[in-house]
Write an enzyme that holds these catalytic residues in place. Structure first.
Site, PDB file in Angstrom:
ATOM      1  N   HIS A 190       8.873  22.900  13.875  1.00 48.27           N
ATOM      2  CA  HIS A 190       9.342  23.819  14.916  1.00 48.27           C
ATOM      3  C   HIS A 190      10.610  24.500  14.425  1.00 48.27           C
ATOM      4  CE1 HIS A 190      10.768  25.298  18.830  1.00 48.27           C
ATOM      5  NE2 HIS A 190       9.541  25.129  19.258  1.00 48.27           N
ATOM      6  N   ASP A 199       2.694  22.922  20.682  1.00 49.59           N
ATOM      7  CA  ASP A 199       1.652  23.949  20.601  1.00 49.59           C
ATOM      8  C   ASP A 199       0.357  23.381  20.031  1.00 49.59           C
ATOM      9  OD1 ASP A 199       3.344  26.134  21.487  1.00 49.59           O
ATOM     10  OD2 ASP A 199       4.350  25.946  19.566  1.00 49.59           O
TER      11      ASP A 199
END
Length: 428
Positions: free
Chosen positions: A306, A363
């Site tokens: 991330h 995600d």
């Protein structure tokens, strides 16, 4: 409060003292607002080292993997709270009492329907229009229906607009899906929970009543919770920027939706599913793992690591547990889900991924959950926008509640031509 000062030395024996501001957590911030009077601006492409506002809503520590909403850790909110409980917290700053919660939920349910004329807006879209295109356009059009609450300087109007947006976004999002597949719109059911009602509007038809599976209902609610706010990201900053001009709240949220639509922002879980489709089968995973490890290969594993969280994504652990609950409950047979689970196993065991802290992120898991439930990839970012609406509106309200707020006006480093005299067409 500024307890310390920073001294900046400028050319020609000039200098300026800048206040160092300290928040309750995070980096100290140097106030450069008076630097322009000395004839200088700062250069910070992407605003990666610039605090654009003062906020008490969300705090992120990417190095430590911390995400707090009004001081509460995201994992506690995702497992012990629910989405509307979190909505109240983001909007008002404190967790609601039982009575406040029941009143809040009741008010939200009273506003779930949309004006029947809104259906005509959808008929103007092509059947193959992307759901995000429809969501952006229809959300912006809401200002034409609610002209009674557009005075952004009126606190009561701001609160009414907040309720309307949180209440109606699931209805509009589901309408985007129904239109894209050619099915009739389904009206809200106020006997269901926020997540359950959304699932009903997505998957029910006039032919039969949709029975909400509690495992799926909880999974969708957690996806909403985990995506509700994420500090001053691109879409939230867009909402604040639009709101600083005094634009109505529906236009501001439409602007946020447009920003979220970008593949570098809200399209990460959709990109993750596209990657799984590219891999195709479990036996091809080693080939793509090697490509991911090759610095000279442009291929990148989507859904791992991330930009903000350099340690781990604090939302991913909760989403991982939820993902496995959903797959166990549905017993879905899908080769892409087999690919996803094998990729997850490798990422959690392979030394390359561990050393670079390339763990599966939120995600990755949310995309798998929505795929298993039957939500098409074109709707993934729509669900993200639905969940993020309360974060956007909370930041919008906070900005307008702060005294002395000004229209945003970033500066630039100009590199174009200097003064040139105009040349007539016949002499060029």
């Amino acid at each position: 409060m500024a307890d310390k000062m920073a001294k900046l030395e400028l050319p020609e024996n000039n200098s300026i003292e800048l206040p160092i501001m300290q928040g309750t957590a995070g980096f100290d911030v140097i106030d450069i607002s008076k630097l322009g009077k000395k004839g200088y601006f700062t250069f910070d492409p992407g605003f990666l080292a610039t605090a654009s506002c003062e906020s008490a809503i969300t705090y992120i520590d990417g190095e430590q993997g911390v995400l707090l909403h009004r001081g509460y850790p995201i994992d506690q909110l995702a497992t012990e709270s629910d989405y509307l409980d979190l909505c109240y917290l983001l909007l008002y700053g404190e967790l609601p009492s039982k009575v406040q919660y029941e009143e809040f939920v009741g008010t939200v349910k009273q506003h779930t329907m949309v004006n029947e004329q809104l259906a005509f807006f959808f008929r103007g879209f092509r059947r193959d229009a992307h759901p995000m295109a429809m969501l952006c356009g229809v959300t912006g059009a809401l200002s034409a229906f609610f002209q009674d609450s557009l005075d952004v300087n009126n606190p009561e109007h701001r609160e009414i607009a907040a309720y309307r947006l949180v209440s109606k976004m699931p209805t509009i999002a589901a309408m985007c899906y129904k239109y894209s597949v050619g099915q009739p719109f389904i009206y809200p059911r106020n006997d269901l929970s926020y997540a359950g009602n959304f699932l009903s509007m997505m998957f029910a038809t006039p032919c039969e009543t949709y029975v909400v599976n509690p495992v799926i209902e909880r999974a969708i609610d957690r996806i909403f919770v985990l995506h509700a706010d994420h500090e001053q990201n691109a879409s939230t900053s867009t909402v604040r920027l639009a709101g600083s001009s005094g634009a109505n709240p529906f236009a501001c949220i439409a602007a946020g939706i447009a920003s979220l639509w970008g593949p570098a922002h809200g399209g990460a879980n959709e990109a993750c599913l596209n990657m799984l489709e590219e891999i195709g089968s479990v036996d091809r995973i080693p080939e793509f793992i090697e490509k991911a490890k090759d610095k000279n290969d442009p291929f990148r594993l989507m859904g791992f690591g991330h930009r903000v969280y350099k340690n781990f994504d604090p939302r991913a652990k909760v989403m991982r547990e939820t993902c496995h609950e959903v797959l166990k409950e549905l017993k879905v047979k899908d080769p892409l889900l087999d690919v996803a689970m094998e990729l997850e196993r490798i990422a959690l065991e392979d030394e390359y991924f561990i050393s670079k802290k390339l763990y599966p992120n939120v995600d990755f898991y949310s995309g798998i959950i929505m795929k298993a439930i039957g939500i098409p990839t074109s709707m993934f970012t729509v669900l993200f926008a639905l969940a993020r609406t309360v974060g956007w509106i909370s930041h919008w309200k906070e900005m307008l509640d702060q005294p002395g707020h000004k229209i945003s006006r970033p500066r630039q480093l100009y590199t174009g031509a200097t003064h040139r005299d105009f040349v007539a067409k016949d002499k060029r």
